[in-house]
Design a protein around this motif. Sequence first.
Motif, PDB file in Angstrom:
ATOM      1  N   LEU A 134      44.073  39.323  42.509  1.00  0.00           N
ATOM      2  CA  LEU A 134      43.271  38.873  43.652  1.00  0.00           C
ATOM      3  C   LEU A 134      43.566  37.429  44.007  1.00  0.00           C
ATOM      4  CD1 LEU A 134      39.915  40.521  42.609  1.00  0.00           C
ATOM      5  CD2 LEU A 134      41.370  41.198  44.498  1.00  0.00           C
ATOM      6  N   VAL A 135      43.647  36.581  42.990  1.00  0.00           N
ATOM      7  CA  VAL A 135      43.925  35.172  43.240  1.00  0.00           C
ATOM      8  C   VAL A 135      45.351  35.026  43.767  1.00  0.00           C
ATOM      9  CG1 VAL A 135      44.127  32.893  42.164  1.00  0.00           C
ATOM     10  CG2 VAL A 135      42.177  34.350  41.623  1.00  0.00           C
ATOM     11  N   GLY A 136      46.255  35.863  43.278  1.00  0.00           N
ATOM     12  CA  GLY A 136      47.643  35.880  43.753  1.00  0.00           C
ATOM     13  C   GLY A 136      47.724  36.181  45.245  1.00  0.00           C
ATOM     14  N   GLN A 137      46.739  36.932  45.755  1.00  0.00           N
ATOM     15  CA  GLN A 137      46.741  37.285  47.175  1.00  0.00           C
ATOM     16  C   GLN A 137      46.066  36.210  48.040  1.00  0.00           C
ATOM     17  OE1 GLN A 137      44.842  41.153  47.171  1.00  0.00           O
ATOM     18  NE2 GLN A 137      46.439  42.012  45.890  1.00  0.00           N
ATOM     19  N   GLY A 138      45.793  35.054  47.483  1.00  0.00           N
ATOM     20  CA  GLY A 138      45.255  33.945  48.268  1.00  0.00           C
ATOM     21  C   GLY A 138      43.741  33.858  48.294  1.00  0.00           C
ATOM     22  N   ASN A 139      43.077  34.612  47.438  1.00  0.00           N
ATOM     23  CA  ASN A 139      41.617  34.559  47.380  1.00  0.00           C
ATOM     24  C   ASN A 139      41.150  33.564  46.321  1.00  0.00           C
ATOM     25  OD1 ASN A 139      40.647  36.833  49.176  1.00  0.00           O
ATOM     26  ND2 ASN A 139      42.129  37.895  47.882  1.00  0.00           N
ATOM     27  N   GLU A 140      39.969  33.039  46.578  1.00  0.00           N
ATOM     28  CA  GLU A 140      39.339  32.126  45.634  1.00  0.00           C
ATOM     29  C   GLU A 140      38.121  32.886  45.103  1.00  0.00           C
ATOM     30  OE1 GLU A 140      37.168  28.084  46.590  1.00  0.00           O
ATOM     31  OE2 GLU A 140      38.945  28.385  47.851  1.00  0.00           O
ATOM     32  N   ILE A 141      37.916  32.914  43.802  1.00  0.00           N
ATOM     33  CA  ILE A 141      36.723  33.587  43.280  1.00  0.00           C
ATOM     34  C   ILE A 141      35.619  32.538  43.183  1.00  0.00           C
ATOM     35  CG2 ILE A 141      35.720  34.822  41.312  1.00  0.00           C
ATOM     36  CD1 ILE A 141      38.682  35.798  40.782  1.00  0.00           C
ATOM     37  N   VAL A 142      34.569  32.680  43.990  1.00  0.00           N
ATOM     38  CA  VAL A 142      33.525  31.650  43.996  1.00  0.00           C
ATOM     39  C   VAL A 142      32.415  31.969  42.996  1.00  0.00           C
ATOM     40  CG1 VAL A 142      33.932  30.716  46.294  1.00  0.00           C
ATOM     41  CG2 VAL A 142      32.465  32.701  46.074  1.00  0.00           C
ATOM     42  N   ARG A 154      20.988  59.311  33.839  1.00  0.00           N
ATOM     43  CA  ARG A 154      21.845  58.710  32.811  1.00  0.00           C
ATOM     44  C   ARG A 154      21.583  57.202  32.764  1.00  0.00           C
ATOM     45  NH1 ARG A 154      27.648  57.207  33.483  1.00  0.00           N
ATOM     46  NH2 ARG A 154      26.672  55.204  33.124  1.00  0.00           N
ATOM     47  N   ALA A 155      22.221  56.555  31.770  1.00  0.00           N
ATOM     48  CA  ALA A 155      22.028  55.112  31.602  1.00  0.00           C
ATOM     49  C   ALA A 155      22.614  54.349  32.794  1.00  0.00           C
ATOM     50  CB  ALA A 155      22.725  54.678  30.318  1.00  0.00           C
ATOM     51  N   PRO A 156      22.089  53.155  33.089  1.00  0.00           N
ATOM     52  CA  PRO A 156      22.643  52.360  34.188  1.00  0.00           C
ATOM     53  C   PRO A 156      24.107  52.016  33.934  1.00  0.00           C
ATOM     54  CG  PRO A 156      20.614  51.391  33.355  1.00  0.00           C
ATOM     55  CD  PRO A 156      20.994  52.469  32.395  1.00  0.00           C
ATOM     56  N   LEU A 157      24.823  51.730  35.003  1.00  0.00           N
ATOM     57  CA  LEU A 157      26.234  51.361  34.914  1.00  0.00           C
ATOM     58  C   LEU A 157      26.361  49.874  35.226  1.00  0.00           C
ATOM     59  CD1 LEU A 157      29.301  52.376  34.891  1.00  0.00           C
ATOM     60  CD2 LEU A 157      29.079  52.398  37.380  1.00  0.00           C
ATOM     61  N   ASP A 158      27.131  49.147  34.411  1.00  0.00           N
ATOM     62  CA  ASP A 158      27.384  47.725  34.661  1.00  0.00           C
ATOM     63  C   ASP A 158      28.700  47.577  35.419  1.00  0.00           C
ATOM     64  OD1 ASP A 158      25.102  46.831  33.486  1.00  0.00           O
ATOM     65  OD2 ASP A 158      26.027  46.461  31.530  1.00  0.00           O
ATOM     66  N   VAL A 159      28.650  46.855  36.523  1.00  0.00           N
ATOM     67  CA  VAL A 159      29.824  46.655  37.364  1.00  0.00           C
ATOM     68  C   VAL A 159      30.048  45.156  37.547  1.00  0.00           C
ATOM     69  CG1 VAL A 159      30.673  46.960  39.735  1.00  0.00           C
ATOM     70  CG2 VAL A 159      29.552  48.862  38.577  1.00  0.00           C
ATOM     71  N   MET A 160      31.289  44.711  37.433  1.00  0.00           N
ATOM     72  CA  MET A 160      31.611  43.294  37.655  1.00  0.00           C
ATOM     73  C   MET A 160      31.756  43.056  39.156  1.00  0.00           C
ATOM     74  SD  MET A 160      32.190  40.386  36.204  1.00  0.00           S
ATOM     75  CE  MET A 160      32.620  40.706  34.479  1.00  0.00           C
ATOM     76  N   VAL A 161      31.063  42.046  39.655  1.00  0.00           N
ATOM     77  CA  VAL A 161      31.166  41.732  41.090  1.00  0.00           C
ATOM     78  C   VAL A 161      31.760  40.335  41.257  1.00  0.00           C
ATOM     79  CG1 VAL A 161      29.945  41.503  43.293  1.00  0.00           C
ATOM     80  CG2 VAL A 161      29.142  43.163  41.590  1.00  0.00           C
ATOM     81  N   LEU A 162      32.882  40.254  41.942  1.00  0.00           N
ATOM     82  CA  LEU A 162      33.486  38.956  42.245  1.00  0.00           C
ATOM     83  C   LEU A 162      33.190  38.615  43.703  1.00  0.00           C
ATOM     84  CD1 LEU A 162      37.053  39.496  40.699  1.00  0.00           C
ATOM     85  CD2 LEU A 162      35.005  38.625  39.561  1.00  0.00           C
ATOM     86  N   ASP A 163      32.572  37.456  43.920  1.00  0.00           N
ATOM     87  CA  ASP A 163      32.359  36.949  45.279  1.00  0.00           C
ATOM     88  C   ASP A 163      33.609  36.162  45.626  1.00  0.00           C
ATOM     89  OD1 ASP A 163      29.885  37.977  44.897  1.00  0.00           O
ATOM     90  OD2 ASP A 163      28.772  36.118  45.244  1.00  0.00           O
TER      91      ASP A 163
END
Length: 249
Positions: A134-142, A154-163
């Motif tokens: 993602l960073v290689g494509q010119g994005n900045e992870i804020v 079922r149990a909750p699912l944890d998902v990683m969210v990058l802004d």
Amino acid sequence: METRTIKPYITVIALLILTSLALAFTVNVNISDEAGVKVFLPDHVGEWTGDELRFCQAPACQKSWYLSQIKEEGKCPECGGQLGTMTKVEADLLPSDTEVLKKQYTLPGGRTIFASIVMSGRERASIHRPQVCLVGQGNEIVKSSVLDIPMDHRAPLDVMVLDMLRRWRLPDGRQGEYDSYYAYWFVGKGRETPYHTMRMVLMASDRIFHNRSHRWAYISVSGDRDKAGAYRAEIKDFVRQLYPEIVLE
Ligand SMILES: [Zn+2]
């Protein structure tokens, strides 16, 4: 003071982990083809309607198309080149038995979400830390945060969210900005995690303690990010409806 006393232990633990990882990836194991999800994205996710993406593999073209735009199966409508489910760049980079599926979902009002599944092949080198690409494509992870998604039965699912934020210079000198999000998680047979490092540890422990290596999948959902934060509810709603359709329990 506290940090000084635990320092030697950290070194020992780190060495142990490194040794285990070295063993895990060099010792022969029973490669199994079992996966935790299907390589499948449904045509409908709640109110969202999906259209699969195809990519021209001809080096001079590399255009992307929706499946609905393609008249002749497997052929680029513009240059006649061969179409694939991943971009030419991905096809050149990933082991040849990697499976990729991408779909764009649209709401009646026009909002869109991109969903993708990357399934590792026998070499297990198909999945990398998403941040790197993602960073290689010119994005900045804020910002990065883990979103807890409640699931039915079922149990909750944890998902990683990058802004993410992309900035560029407009012809008049002003700065253009695009806010987006990129959400992902990893799935192995009976295993789920939003952390790349945890996935490596789980893979290693499967190899060391169970002498097996399953196929891992990497699922991502991405779209526009509004300042008010409504995108987080959108991710929750979408994933809660998508995941039961693809997970193998
Ligand atoms: Zn083409």
